[in-house]
Each structure stands twice: as C-alpha cells, then as structure tokens.
Motif scaffolding. Sequence first.
Motif, PDB file in Angstrom:
ATOM      1  N   SER A  53       0.774  -1.415  -0.031  1.00  0.00           N
ATOM      2  CA  SER A  53      -0.134  -0.037  -0.018  1.00  0.00           C
ATOM      3  C   SER A  53       0.814   1.212   0.054  1.00  0.00           C
ATOM      4  O   SER A  53       0.460   2.213  -0.711  1.00  0.00           O
ATOM      5  N   GLN A 111      -2.861  -2.557  -5.592  1.00  0.00           N
ATOM      6  CA  GLN A 111      -4.133  -2.920  -6.513  1.00  0.00           C
ATOM      7  C   GLN A 111      -3.486  -3.651  -7.752  1.00  0.00           C
ATOM      8  O   GLN A 111      -4.289  -4.599  -8.030  1.00  0.00           O
ATOM      9  N   HIS A 119      -2.987  -7.227  -6.154  1.00  0.00           N
ATOM     10  CA  HIS A 119      -4.406  -8.092  -6.167  1.00  0.00           C
ATOM     11  C   HIS A 119      -4.842  -8.494  -7.306  1.00  0.00           C
ATOM     12  O   HIS A 119      -5.174  -9.580  -7.516  1.00  0.00           O
TER      13      HIS A 119
END
Length: 97
Positions: free
Chosen positions: A44, A50, A53
């Motif tokens: 993060s 992102q 992920h």
Amino acid sequence: MQTPEYKHQQGMSERNRQHDKQPGMQKKENEEEEEGDPLDDMLSRTGCLQLHHAVQACIAETQDWRRCQKEVSAFRDCMAAQQSKREAELKSRLALA
C-alpha cells in the motif's frame, strides 16, 4: 454404543469449547485481524497494492501464473519504479548529509 471415532470427535469438541472460553484467545485473534497483513501494508505504501491484487486474482482464476503475464509485468514495473524512486531519495539524503 458409541464408536471410538465418535468419542474422539466429542473430545475435540469439548477442547474447542474450552479453548473458546479461555480469556484473551478471542481478543488476540481480533487484534491480529485489526493489524492487517504486513505485505498489504508495505505494498500500500508503494502504490502497487491494486496491481498485486490483480496478480493474485488472475492466478486464483487461471491457476497458472504464466497466463497472468500482463498483470505480473504491470506489478513488476510498478515495484521497479518505486525502487528507483526510493534509491533516488536515499542518494539525495546522503548528498545532503
């Protein structure tokens, strides 16, 4: 008549109930959930979470990381850019010292 397996299962259930009653056990589990995943925290801060992920989702969906090269490449590029930025910041700090 109870089978040995049934008695074993009963014993395990009793131990689970005793474990659940122990003070602090539930609290510790909740604290760990609140702390979050250290990897997610680090990613993060890099701005690449992102993309990480997306890699995980692709691998979970395809069950083959080789089919996720677009996602892997984007994540790798993001991490490389972050590393370059960090190195430049460290060099400028050392130059000022």
